[in-house]
Design an enzyme around this catalytic site. Structure first.
Site, PDB file in Angstrom:
ATOM      1  N   ARG A   1      52.171  -3.231  90.007  1.00 35.05           N
ATOM      2  CA  ARG A   1      53.313  -3.061  89.774  1.00 35.05           C
ATOM      3  C   ARG A   1      54.313  -2.090  89.146  1.00 35.05           C
ATOM      4  O   ARG A   1      53.448  -1.864  87.836  1.00 35.05           O
ATOM      5  CB  ARG A   1      54.036  -4.637  88.838  1.00 35.05           C
TER       6      ARG A   1
ATOM      7  N   ARG B   1      57.836 -22.356  78.533  1.00 37.57           N
ATOM      8  CA  ARG B   1      56.852 -22.052  78.805  1.00 37.57           C
ATOM      9  C   ARG B   1      55.801 -22.123  77.773  1.00 37.57           C
ATOM     10  O   ARG B   1      54.466 -22.165  78.231  1.00 37.57           O
ATOM     11  CB  ARG B   1      56.492 -20.476  78.533  1.00 37.57           C
TER      12      ARG B   1
ATOM     13  N   LYS C   1      57.664 -15.235  91.321  1.00 36.32           N
ATOM     14  CA  LYS C   1      60.078 -15.871  90.327  1.00 36.32           C
ATOM     15  C   LYS C   1      61.071 -15.171  90.221  1.00 36.32           C
ATOM     16  O   LYS C   1      61.204 -15.501  90.456  1.00 36.32           O
ATOM     17  CB  LYS C   1      59.085 -16.079  88.781  1.00 36.32           C
TER      18      LYS C   1
ATOM     19  N   ARG D   1      55.408  -2.001  82.871  1.00 41.53           N
ATOM     20  CA  ARG D   1      55.890  -2.663  82.194  1.00 41.53           C
ATOM     21  C   ARG D   1      54.434  -2.524  81.018  1.00 41.53           C
ATOM     22  O   ARG D   1      53.470  -3.157  81.428  1.00 41.53           O
ATOM     23  CB  ARG D   1      55.721  -4.202  82.390  1.00 41.53           C
TER      24      ARG D   1
ATOM     25  N   ARG E   1      48.206 -12.777  78.818  1.00 41.85           N
ATOM     26  CA  ARG E   1      49.227 -13.801  78.824  1.00 41.85           C
ATOM     27  C   ARG E   1      48.679 -14.936  80.896  1.00 41.85           C
ATOM     28  O   ARG E   1      50.057 -15.541  80.610  1.00 41.85           O
ATOM     29  CB  ARG E   1      50.169 -12.872  80.528  1.00 41.85           C
TER      30      ARG E   1
HETATM   31  P1  AMP Z   1      58.472 -12.590  81.856  1.00 38.08           P
HETATM   32  O1  AMP Z   1      59.300 -11.726  82.445  1.00 38.08           O
HETATM   33  O2  AMP Z   1      58.813 -13.889  82.248  1.00 38.08           O
HETATM   34  O3  AMP Z   1      57.606 -12.845  82.128  1.00 38.08           O
HETATM   35  O4  AMP Z   1      58.183 -12.715  79.934  1.00 38.08           O
HETATM   36  C1  AMP Z   1      57.645 -11.039  79.455  1.00 38.08           C
HETATM   37  C2  AMP Z   1      57.506 -11.582  77.777  1.00 38.08           C
HETATM   38  O5  AMP Z   1      58.187 -12.369  77.485  1.00 38.08           O
HETATM   39  C3  AMP Z   1      56.664 -12.797  78.396  1.00 38.08           C
HETATM   40  O6  AMP Z   1      55.277 -12.293  78.033  1.00 38.08           O
HETATM   41  C4  AMP Z   1      56.492 -13.401  76.257  1.00 38.08           C
HETATM   42  O7  AMP Z   1      55.882 -12.056  76.284  1.00 38.08           O
HETATM   43  C5  AMP Z   1      57.834 -13.560  76.295  1.00 38.08           C
HETATM   44  N1  AMP Z   1      58.778 -14.363  77.033  1.00 38.08           N
HETATM   45  C6  AMP Z   1      59.377 -15.110  77.821  1.00 38.08           C
HETATM   46  N2  AMP Z   1      59.676 -15.619  77.677  1.00 38.08           N
HETATM   47  C7  AMP Z   1      59.672 -16.768  76.826  1.00 38.08           C
HETATM   48  C8  AMP Z   1      59.057 -17.996  76.839  1.00 38.08           C
HETATM   49  N3  AMP Z   1      60.008 -18.861  77.313  1.00 38.08           N
HETATM   50  N4  AMP Z   1      58.279 -18.180  75.710  1.00 38.08           N
HETATM   51  C9  AMP Z   1      57.373 -17.140  75.019  1.00 38.08           C
HETATM   52  N5  AMP Z   1      57.507 -15.886  74.818  1.00 38.08           N
HETATM   53  C10 AMP Z   1      58.033 -15.973  76.581  1.00 38.08           C
END
Ligand code: AMP
Length: 262
Positions: free
Chosen positions: A156, A117, A40, A189, A200
């Site tokens: 990654r 989410r 994404k 990460r 996740r």
């Molecule tokens: P991402 O980079 O979108 O994969 O987000 C990394 C992490 O940030 C996720 O695994 C969550 O812990 C947190 N996170 C990001 N966006 C959200 C959201 N909209 N709601 C809850 N947690 C989020």
């Protein structure tokens, strides 16, 4: 290819950071759905450059917040949840987006990546947009198998300085573990560690996957198979966008190769 003129600091820092992008044409207001590792983030970057939309990632917000010297208790709890691979509390995620509603009003449009989410977040987003007199155009649902996701995420590596993304087998740097661009040591990460990936994926299955049905009921969902090169997936994304009758005045251009990411 056109160049995005969005100032990411306006999203990352909120407040009154100036950001006056030149629109490429009509503003596109899109949400990207899909499991972690579906690509994404990469697609958001490519679509941004092609459509002139602003890339709004809540994951980036939380990663940027890690550098805060004096985080609030709510933010500290959010960062702990993120470290474990869990979702951050809805109230915290929604409040961060609400504080940045100026970015949702952007005349270039927006591309939300990682938000909403959960169902509660999707309903909150509907409310925020209604208050702003806006509505979502389309939700792109990136579909990829669980095995592929685990392979992508566990391999990654990211540059902590310039944020360039690599993969140990499919997109290795020229020198092992060193960024081609700036020479910094690459890192994994926190939440790409195997134990966090498992958490996740569970969070995705339980909380985020049901959003596809929510947006399908609203007539906004389109599916995009997230397999192949980033350029192929981008062109597929542009095809489905272009196929929408409301996007008859589509103004972007398909582009070629690009690197992997989330
Ligand atoms: P991402 O980079 O979108 O994969 O987000 C990394 C992490 O940030 C996720 O695994 C969550 O812990 C947190 N996170 C990001 N966006 C959200 C959201 N909209 N709601 C809850 N947690 C989020």
């Amino acid at each position: 290819m056109m160049t995005s003129q969005h100032n990411q600091a306006a999203w990352l820092q909120a407040g009154s950071v100036p950001c006056e992008p030149m629109p490429y044409g009509r503003p596109y207001r899109l949400v990207l759905l899909g499991p972690p590792g579906a690509g994404k983030g990469t697609q958001a970057e490519l679509l941004t450059r092609t459509l002139g939309t602003c890339h709004l990632s809540t994951g980036e917000l939380f990663r940027a917040a890690k550098c805060e010297t004096n985080p609030s208790p709510a933010l500290r709890a959010a960062l702990d949840a993120m470290h474990r691979g869990e979702l951050v509390a809805d109230e915290v995620a929604v409040e961060l987006v609400r504080e940045r509603s100026r970015c949702l009003c952007c005349r270039g449009g927006f591309l939300l990546d990682g938000f909403p989410r959960t169902l509660a977040q999707a309903e909150a987003l509907d409310g925020i947009l209604t208050d702003l007199g806006l509505s979502l155009d389309l939700v792109l649902n990136y579909e990829v198998s669980l095995e592929e996701v685990v392979a992508r995420l566990s391999g990654r590596r990211t540059c902590p300085v310039c944020q360039k993304v690599y993969h140990v087998t499919t997109r290795p740097p020229r020198v092992e573990d060193i960024c081609d661009g700036c020479g910094a040591a690459l890192v994994q990460r926190d939440d790409d560690r195997p134990e966090s990936i498992r958490v996740r994926m569970q969070a995705y299955e339980a909380s985020t996957r049901p959003l596809a049905a929510y947006y399908a009921r609203a007539g906004k969902l389109v599916s995009v198979p997230a397999v192949g090169t980033p350029g192929e997936i981008l062109n597929r994304s542009l095809q489905v966008i272009k196929a929408q009758p409301s996007f008859a005045t589509w103004s972007g251009q398909p582009v070629g190769k690009a690197g992997p990411g989330d």
